[in-house]
Each structure stands twice: as C-alpha cells, then as structure tokens.
Design a protein around this motif. Structure first.
Motif, mmCIF file in Angstrom:
data_model
loop_
_atom_site.group_PDB
_atom_site.id
_atom_site.type_symbol
_atom_site.label_atom_id
_atom_site.label_comp_id
_atom_site.label_asym_id
_atom_site.label_seq_id
_atom_site.Cartn_x
_atom_site.Cartn_y
_atom_site.Cartn_z
ATOM 1 N N TRP A 1 1.382 9.387 -6.310
ATOM 2 C CA TRP A 1 1.691 10.634 -6.312
ATOM 3 C C TRP A 1 2.845 11.017 -7.328
ATOM 4 O O TRP A 1 2.404 12.284 -7.831
ATOM 5 C CB TRP A 1 2.436 10.729 -4.756
ATOM 6 C CG TRP A 1 1.530 11.596 -3.924
ATOM 7 C CD1 TRP A 1 0.274 11.183 -3.392
ATOM 8 C CD2 TRP A 1 1.700 12.642 -2.991
ATOM 9 N NE1 TRP A 1 -0.080 11.816 -2.531
ATOM 10 C CE2 TRP A 1 0.675 12.952 -2.177
ATOM 11 C CE3 TRP A 1 2.733 13.617 -2.997
ATOM 12 C CZ2 TRP A 1 0.661 14.076 -1.262
ATOM 13 C CZ3 TRP A 1 2.521 14.849 -2.312
ATOM 14 C CH2 TRP A 1 1.484 14.967 -1.361
ATOM 15 N N LEU A 2 3.790 10.108 -7.729
ATOM 16 C CA LEU A 2 4.664 10.539 -8.682
ATOM 17 C C LEU A 2 3.952 10.399 -10.086
ATOM 18 O O LEU A 2 4.283 11.430 -10.695
ATOM 19 C CB LEU A 2 5.601 9.453 -8.544
ATOM 20 C CG LEU A 2 6.511 9.179 -7.512
ATOM 21 C CD1 LEU A 2 7.572 8.150 -7.376
ATOM 22 C CD2 LEU A 2 7.534 10.589 -7.181
ATOM 23 N N LYS A 3 3.069 9.593 -10.327
ATOM 24 C CA LYS A 3 2.224 9.607 -11.609
ATOM 25 C C LYS A 3 1.553 10.768 -11.806
ATOM 26 O O LYS A 3 1.136 11.309 -12.955
ATOM 27 C CB LYS A 3 1.495 8.221 -11.911
ATOM 28 C CG LYS A 3 2.571 7.008 -11.990
ATOM 29 C CD LYS A 3 1.692 5.684 -11.921
ATOM 30 C CE LYS A 3 2.637 4.351 -12.135
ATOM 31 N NZ LYS A 3 1.800 3.170 -12.189
ATOM 32 N N GLY A 4 0.837 11.252 -10.813
ATOM 33 C CA GLY A 4 0.008 12.290 -10.885
ATOM 34 C C GLY A 4 0.736 13.659 -10.998
ATOM 35 O O GLY A 4 0.152 14.567 -11.280
ATOM 36 N N GLY A 5 2.250 13.531 -11.092
ATOM 37 C CA GLY A 5 2.969 14.771 -11.353
ATOM 38 C C GLY A 5 3.181 15.445 -10.037
ATOM 39 O O GLY A 5 2.289 16.138 -9.413
ATOM 40 N N ASN B 1 0.898 -1.186 0.020
ATOM 41 C CA ASN B 1 0.071 0.003 0.043
ATOM 42 C C ASN B 1 0.903 1.157 0.062
ATOM 43 O O ASN B 1 0.273 2.111 -0.450
ATOM 44 C CB ASN B 1 -0.929 -0.028 1.232
ATOM 45 C CG ASN B 1 -0.369 -0.381 2.361
ATOM 46 O OD1 ASN B 1 0.820 -0.602 2.407
ATOM 47 N ND2 ASN B 1 -1.225 -0.504 3.570
ATOM 48 N N ALA B 2 1.976 1.142 0.635
ATOM 49 C CA ALA B 2 2.936 2.384 0.680
ATOM 50 C C ALA B 2 3.431 2.711 -0.816
ATOM 51 O O ALA B 2 3.577 3.767 -1.377
ATOM 52 C CB ALA B 2 4.090 2.208 1.696
ATOM 53 N N VAL B 3 4.038 1.575 -1.671
ATOM 54 C CA VAL B 3 4.280 1.602 -2.945
ATOM 55 C C VAL B 3 3.111 2.053 -3.698
ATOM 56 O O VAL B 3 3.521 3.103 -4.541
ATOM 57 C CB VAL B 3 4.870 0.258 -3.540
ATOM 58 C CG1 VAL B 3 5.022 0.299 -4.799
ATOM 59 C CG2 VAL B 3 5.972 -0.240 -2.527
ATOM 60 N N GLN B 4 2.094 1.775 -3.554
ATOM 61 C CA GLN B 4 0.784 2.307 -4.549
ATOM 62 C C GLN B 4 0.652 3.738 -4.371
ATOM 63 O O GLN B 4 0.661 4.448 -5.172
ATOM 64 C CB GLN B 4 -0.440 1.453 -4.107
ATOM 65 C CG GLN B 4 -0.326 0.106 -4.651
ATOM 66 C CD GLN B 4 -1.526 -1.115 -4.051
ATOM 67 O OE1 GLN B 4 -2.120 -0.487 -3.109
ATOM 68 N NE2 GLN B 4 -1.497 -1.996 -4.707
ATOM 69 N N PRO C 1 2.109 9.625 1.945
ATOM 70 C CA PRO C 1 3.227 10.508 0.983
ATOM 71 C C PRO C 1 3.925 11.545 1.768
ATOM 72 O O PRO C 1 5.004 12.018 1.151
ATOM 73 C CB PRO C 1 2.019 11.355 0.438
ATOM 74 C CG PRO C 1 0.688 10.959 1.057
ATOM 75 C CD PRO C 1 0.990 9.774 1.974
ATOM 76 N N PHE C 2 3.719 11.855 3.027
ATOM 77 C CA PHE C 2 4.393 12.910 3.591
ATOM 78 C C PHE C 2 5.765 12.083 4.258
ATOM 79 O O PHE C 2 6.776 13.044 4.442
ATOM 80 C CB PHE C 2 3.598 13.371 5.023
ATOM 81 C CG PHE C 2 2.472 13.925 4.645
ATOM 82 C CD1 PHE C 2 2.407 15.273 3.917
ATOM 83 C CD2 PHE C 2 1.328 13.282 4.928
ATOM 84 C CE1 PHE C 2 1.336 15.718 3.736
ATOM 85 C CE2 PHE C 2 0.066 13.850 4.595
ATOM 86 C CZ PHE C 2 -0.032 15.384 3.860
ATOM 87 N N HIS C 3 5.901 10.960 4.388
ATOM 88 C CA HIS C 3 7.038 10.277 4.532
ATOM 89 C C HIS C 3 7.918 9.534 3.551
ATOM 90 O O HIS C 3 8.884 9.337 3.662
ATOM 91 C CB HIS C 3 6.766 8.996 5.619
ATOM 92 C CG HIS C 3 6.141 9.451 6.977
ATOM 93 N ND1 HIS C 3 4.994 9.927 7.218
ATOM 94 C CD2 HIS C 3 6.989 9.614 8.107
ATOM 95 C CE1 HIS C 3 4.894 10.280 8.436
ATOM 96 N NE2 HIS C 3 6.262 10.064 9.220
#
Length: 617
Positions: A248-252, A240-243, A321-323
């Motif tokens: 976040w990365l794919k969303g830009g 779930n952390a990877v997802q 995402p904050f971590h």
C-alpha cells in the motif's frame, strides 16, 4: 455493563478489567465480524478463534488481559440484506448479533465483552474523531463520480449495492462487488466495474457527480510511516501483514473517501453532508474503542494509554490495510495520545474441500453447522488451530478432520491421559486406588530425568512460540509433550514395574500424572473444555491450578513434572475424552455440506416432501 469472562461474554456481572500499574496489560481485539451472516469456519479461525487462543494464553501467563469484540453493523451490506429480506437494518442486526453470540458461546470464546457498533457510544466517539480530523486539516471535499440507480431505487449506490465483472487484468471475476473483488482481493471503485448492475433492482446504473469527504492519507504519510517502521519491528508483525502494508505504501497513498450515500450508519456531523453517513471502514475500527466504552466508562485507560497497554489485533489478510494504514492514520490525525496497534496477527485463507468458503454464496461449514454435527467444540477448535493458515492458504477437508481427530486426539492425547488415570484408579493390588502415589526416586530415575529435561525444553519453546503469536507452532509443541509422555510410559513398561519395582512404577505414574496436568494447562488456550474435563478427572480446581506465571516460578515447575500433583491426592473418575469419527459419518458430512446453503435447504425440503408423501401413502 461488565460481564463474566465466559464464552461470548455471557454470565454474571463483575468488575471491569482495567490496566494495572506494574503489570503487562494486553488489549486483544478480533476483527469485528460483519453482522449480515453467520460466520463460517474460515472467519472463525482467522479472527475470533485465534484471538481467543492468544487471550487465554496471556491469562495463563498471568498478564492483565482485556479481550474485546462485537458485530460490525453499519454499512451497505446490512442495508442490502434488509432490502432483500423486507425488514429494517436494525432487525437484521438484532437477529444476526444474537446468532453470532450463540456461535461464539458454543465455541467457548472468552470475550470480556462482545458488543456491537450500532450504539450511542459509537456515534459519539466516531463523530468526535471526525471533528478532530476536520479541525486539524486532514479532511478534504471532492466531487466524485458515482453510480446512480435510475430504476426502482432512484438513489446513489454505495459500493456493495453494485456488482459486475472485475476490471483487474487477469481476473475478470463476474461477481465482483463495488468495493472489493472477492476473487483477487483488489480494492475497487464501483464505476470501474465492467457491466455493473444494481444489486437491489437489477437495473444498469449511470454515472453522476456527487460530493464526499476524504481522509488525506498522503498528508499523513510521514506520521504513518514513522509509526509503521517502529511498530512492525517491535511488535513482530506477521510477514503477510508487513507485505500488504508495504504494498500500500509503495503503491502511493491516495485520499480515501470516508462518507457514503446511505441511511444506516453513523451520521456525518456536518451541515453539507448531514444526509450521508460514514464509510464502514472509517467507523468500523473505531468500533473497538466504542465497544470498550460500552464495557466500561473508563475506556480511555485502555485506548489512550500507549505507555502501559499493548494492543494485539487478529484478522484475515483482506482486513490488513484498514488496520495498518487507515485506522492508525485516523488516530494519528487526531493528535491525541491513542493506544496504537503493537502486534497484528494475520491469516491467509482457509479453503473448503476443493473450493473457497463464501459467506455471500453460502459455501462451506458455518458456525451453526459445526454445532449441528455433534462433533464437540474442542475438536473443532483443535482442528482449526492446528490447520491455521498462518503463512499460506490451508484447506479444510472432512477426511483430514477425521484423521486428526482419530490419530492425534483419540489415539495419542486421549489414550495417554486415559491410560495414566485409569491405572491410578484401579483398586490397590492392581493400581493405586485413585490415590496419587509418592515419587521417592524421581531424582535418580534415569528415564524420568530424561523426560523432565525434554519436557522442560519443550515448555520453553511453547512459551517462546506463543509469546510471538505463533499459535500453530505452540499447539504442535504441546502435542509433542503428549508424544513424549506416550513414549515414556511405553519405555518404562510400568505394568511390569508395578510388581517388580514398586518405587520405580510409582515414580513413572506420578510423573505421568504431572504430564497430564501439564497438558491440560498448555492446551487450555486451544481446547478449554477439554482442559476443564481433564482437571475434573484429576479432581483439581481450574481456578487454583491453571496458570503459568513467571513470578510464581510455575514455568520451572514443568521441569519437575513429578512435583505438579502432591502424593496422596485423590483423583476423580477417569473417562474417555474423545470419540472417533468413522468413514460412514464422514461420507454423510461430505454429502450434507456439498454445494451452497440454498442448495442444502432445497435438498432438505425435497427430502421432507418425499417423506411426507411416503407417510401419507
């Protein structure tokens, strides 16, 4: 000040734990609980309790461990709570920090240090990180639109001081905060809320321009992705952390605002922004570092030592995402040699009965509630960890708690241990007079050899699962050893062997006593007070006996359970370890904890008034 490794960091002063050359040095952090309320059971299992189970396991394995946590004290929520209660933010923090410490002490959480973010060390380290980012060109200034209260407040409203309907299509939750929707989990901008209201005075705010500082995440993307690609694989991040991170990365990546129009927080050391403070999600993760600095002035040996320190972090999925994006980007941007996250263990949500736990609404069972039920902490720990929402949401119900306590702890685990120790404690002629008998034919006893092989494999599986931070699986495997022990006892018919085959009976009982010891060892990360009680009944010292060091060959000893306790050893006094929960008690708990905390208080007040009226009449 360094403190004894006990629940919530309470106890005698001792030398600080520092990394040791040639040993595995593990730095464990739990997501810092926010200080404006008492943690509920979902908060506990997602962060603090999971981190504690892993830290305890690492110590059991002989690793050099530092377990750090503390209350997250700055930000909007504290200011809002202080306004609501008519006191200062510092008073709020002092009160709730003490409440948190007490809850964690009761639950047996073994922090090496439990601190707080409202410290001089936090200000110094946070401002130092900021200056490095500014010098390295990773910060920008932008004029943004922000909601301003023109009512009683006459101020710009930080995210959590605004509430409205969620703008996300398909959600529309009516009580979304200005920074995040509690229902759908989407990160929000307060000006996008539908029908926003100031949470302090209830006025409808207007949109105005204001200047803020931003962390330029897009410019740091290459450094960040290189780090994530390596760490997520090498550290076996939970799926779930990877997802969440990949989404976040794919969303830009977008520039992220790191300042707020508040008074309670770390001041921004910049002339233009001296009336602002840092956004809580910029400064809060730095709290892990500053809390360590409060623990030892040699904190850099942990936090600037990536070659010799492994950082493990535990949290709920809303903190990911904050971590995995914000905090690593912040540290990478300084250009310094920081210890970055190796492994992140993330839980989904633990729901309460038919709804959700909610701190803001006071729904569910909170840490102090658990204590007031008189159900022991080891039962709560066992239930929460066996029900840990690792890959999907799970649900707390009182009937499920009752079933797991009665069926698994009382009838299986407690019964096995008490059956073995009570038989040893019986007087000679019907037992062994509290003395562990010799196992003279263990090597040739088919049933004993079979269980030793099975248990040896289970211990290997347990260690493999726990090394990979699969806590729920580790607990399940440990309980499987209990089931094997019960089956072994029953199949041996030891009560017949005592007269018909004394050497065979002695072998079975000595092997079973070894399994009791082994269960106390393997279950210590999950139920430390249970393990302590079992060792007391075995008359064994925890400090001398509880370990699973590879270099001492103690992992292999589990494959010879008859050798774990020497013959001639005198055990202590056996006693039942668990007490069951009946239907009447469960019904009472369901009624008592129905609705919100406010509704419960109202019911209690009405009941008290009714009682006083009856007494006066």
């Amino acid at each position: 000040m360094a403190e004894e490794k006990t629940a919530a960091g309470q106890g005698q002063e001792r030398k600080p734990v520092l990394p040791v050359a040639g040993r595995r040095n593990v730095l464990v952090t739990s997501a810092l609980p926010y200080v404006n309320n008492v943690p509920h059971l979902g908060n506990l299992v997602g962060c603090v309790l999971s981190a504690d189970a892993y830290a305890r396991y690492c110590r059991l394995r002989g690793h050099n461990v530092l377990f750090i946590c503390g209350t997250d004290e700055y930000g909007t929520a504290t200011e809002a709570r202080a306004l609501q209660e008519g006191c200062s933010p510092r008073e709020i923090c002092d009160r709730y920090h003490a409440l948190h410490r007490e809850v964690y002490r009761w639950f047996g959480i073994s922090f090496d240090h439990f601190g707080r973010t409202s410290s001089p060390e936090q200000t110094e380290i946070c401002q130092g990180v900021f200056r490095r980012l500014l010098d390295n060109g990773w910060l920008s200034e932008k004029t943004i639109q922000q909601l301003h209260c023109g009512g009683e407040c006459q101020r710009f409203l930080a995210d959590r001081l605004v509430e409205g309907s969620c703008p996300v299509q398909g959600c529309g939750y009516g009580s979304a905060r200005g920074d995040q929707c509690e229902k759908c989990g989407e990160l929000l901008n307060s000006i996008d809320l539908i029908d926003p209201k100031c949470k302090v005075c209830g006025s409808t705010p207007s949109v105005r321009d204001t200047d803020h500082l931003f962390l330029e995440l897009p410019l740091l993307k290459e450094k960040l992705e290189r780090y994530i690609d390596g760490a997520s694989g090498d550290g076996s991040w939970s799926q779930n952390a990877v997802q969440v991170t990949n989404a976040w990365l794919k969303g830009g990546l977008k520039p992220r605002c790191i300042t707020r129009d508040l008074k309670w927080g770390v001041p921004v050391p910049h002339d233009k922004y001296k009336d602002k403070v840092f956004y809580v999600w910029f400064d809060a993760p730095i709290g892990y570092i500053s809390i360590t600095a409060c623990y030892t002035p040699e904190w850099e040996k942990w936090w600037k030592n990536p070659e010799n320190v492994e950082l493990y972090q535990f949290m709920g999925k809303d903190n990911v995402p904050f971590h995995t994006v914000m905090f690593p980007s912040t540290l990478l941007g300084t250009g310094e040699n920081w210890t970055l996250l190796k492994t992140i263990s993330v839980t989904e949500y633990l729901n309460y009965e038919s709804g959700k736990f909610s701190k803001s609404k006071g729904i569910g069972v909170f840490g102090n509630d658990a204590r007031d039920t008189n159900i022991p902490p080891e039962v709560w720990r066992y239930y929460l960890l066996t029900n840990r929402p690792e890959s999907s949401d799970t649900q707390f119900t009182w009937t499920d708690l009752q079933a797991k306590l009665n069926n698994e702890l009382v009838h299986k685990l407690g019964n096995f241990i008490n059956r073995v120790l009570s038989f040893i404690a019986k007087p000679e002629g019907v037992g062994y007079g509290s003395i562990i008998p010799p196992a003279t034919n263990a090597e040739s006893h088919p049933l004993t050899q079979a269980i030793s092989e099975t248990v040896g494999k289970l211990v290997d599986q347990y260690i493999d699962a726990m090394d990979k931070v699969k806590l729920k699986q580790g607990l399940k495997i440990a309980m499987a050893i209990c089931n094997e022990g019960n089956a072994y006892l029953q199949e041996s018919q030891f009560w017949k062997l005592y007269k018909e085959d004394p050497p065979g009976c002695a072998t079975v009982i000595k092997t079973s006593a070894g399994l009791v010891y082994l269960l106390a060892c393997l279950l210590e990360p999950f139920m430390p007070s249970f393990s302590k009680e079992v060792l007391q009944q075995l008359n064994l010292c925890p400090e001398e006996h509880l370990s699973f060091f590879d270099e001492k060959g103690e992992r292999d000893k589990a494959k010879r359970p008859w050798d774990l306790i020497p013959p001639g050893h005198r055990i202590g006094k056996p006693a039942p370890l668990f007490k069951g929960l009946d239907d009447k008690a469960v019904k009472g708990f369901k009624e008592k904890f129905a609705g919100s905390q406010a509704e419960r208080r109202l019911r209690a007040e009405v009941a008290t008034q009714l009682e006083e009226t009856q007494l006066s009449s």
